[in-house]
Design an enzyme around this catalytic site. Structure first.
Site, short mmCIF file in Angstrom:
data_model
loop_
_atom_site.label_atom_id
_atom_site.label_comp_id
_atom_site.label_asym_id
_atom_site.label_seq_id
_atom_site.Cartn_x
_atom_site.Cartn_y
_atom_site.Cartn_z
N SER A 120 0.82 -1.21 0.00
CA SER A 120 0.00 0.00 0.00
C SER A 120 0.87 1.27 0.00
O SER A 120 1.65 1.49 -0.93
CB SER A 120 -0.97 -0.05 1.19
OG SER A 120 -1.95 0.95 1.10
N ASP A 191 -9.65 -4.61 -4.81
CA ASP A 191 -9.10 -3.65 -3.84
C ASP A 191 -10.00 -2.43 -3.73
O ASP A 191 -10.20 -1.70 -4.70
CB ASP A 191 -7.69 -3.22 -4.27
CG ASP A 191 -6.90 -2.56 -3.15
OD1 ASP A 191 -7.51 -1.85 -2.33
OD2 ASP A 191 -5.67 -2.73 -3.11
N HIS A 224 -7.75 -5.43 -0.33
CA HIS A 224 -6.56 -4.70 0.12
C HIS A 224 -5.86 -5.48 1.24
O HIS A 224 -5.85 -5.07 2.40
CB HIS A 224 -6.96 -3.29 0.57
CG HIS A 224 -5.80 -2.34 0.63
ND1 HIS A 224 -5.10 -1.96 -0.50
CD2 HIS A 224 -5.21 -1.70 1.66
CE1 HIS A 224 -4.13 -1.12 -0.15
NE2 HIS A 224 -4.17 -0.96 1.16
#
Length: 249
Positions: A120, A191, A224
């Site tokens: 991320s 995501d 995610h």
């Protein structure tokens, strides 16, 4: 934040966790966590991977006010108002984190291959570091001190993508470096934090300026977070790209 005298913010980084190689030490990789997380979360996972020749260094980002949370403080490698390449870039924060990572790598033995990876916002910082490496300097113009052999980004994006093309133009050396730096990007189609399109756009932006040694992997249904299929891909890719010996000690 900056005063007229040219002073800059100082960033206090958190605790660094190190996972020692179980076999012959061939490579060192700094792995960067996501927004609000800490280094220990990833060191525990990385310790379980079948990569005995890698030393992992997992630092913790500074705690700072973050615009996306309305100024609420949490661990972040840089300030961000949007988890994508669309928001404004916090160059000062990016440079400070990229320099912290490079400093962690700069004390490694000369025969050890160096890499940076992350998840991320950590992936975004890793990709920013990759651009500093091939340009030979940080955004502030200071020299970038280490030579990277591999960069991995999971569920991330490329900061400063809008200015990268202009920076690359006119530097044959940067184009040559970009073509030879192996990068692995992985992103889940599901995501909902850093949308898949931002990962895809980042891969295209890197490719268009000469990062030819780039692999972009898509995972159906992945949100995610990471899954064994993805970490297996990272293990296989690193073993091949870094020429690791495998399980021999």
């Amino acid at each position: 934040m900056n005063s007229g005298s040219g002073t800059t913010r100082s960033f206090e980084f958190g605790r660094t966790h190190v996972v020692r190689p179980k076999g012959i030490h061939q490579a060192t990789i700094v792995w960067l966590h996501g927004l609000g997380d800490k280094g220990s979360s990833w060191s525990q996972l990385l310790e379980t991977l079948a990569l005995p020749n890698i030393k992992w260094i997992c630092p913790t980002a500074p705690t700072r006010p973050v615009a996306i949370f309305g100024g609420y403080p949490c661990t972040a490698w840089f300030d961000v108002g949007d988890l994508s390449a669309d928001g404004p870039d916090d160059l000062e924060g990016l440079d400070a984190s990229a320099a912290h990572v490079a400093n962690l790598l700069s004390t490694e033995p000369a025969n050890i291959k160096l890499g940076i990876g992350g998840f991320s916002m950590g992936a975004a910082t890793a990709l920013y570091s990759a651009t500093c490496n091939i340009l030979g300097k940080y955004g502030n113009g200071n020299l970038y001190p280490v030579n990277l052999s591999a960069v991995v980004g999971l569920s991330g994006w490329l900061p400063c993508s809008r200015t990268l093309k202009n920076q690359m133009e006119g530097s044959i050396q940067a184009v040559r470096r970009a073509a030879s730096l192996p990068i692995l990007l992985c992103h889940g189609l599901g995501d909902d934090v850093v949308a898949y399109r931002h990962g895809e756009k980042s891969a295209q932006a890197l490719n268009s300026v000469g990062f030819r040694n780039l692999t972009f992997r898509t995972y159906n249904g992945l949100g995610h977070y990471t899954i064994p299929e993805e970490t297996d891909e990272v293990c296989n890719w690193l073993t091949a790209r870094l020429g690791l010996q495998g399980t021999r000690s």
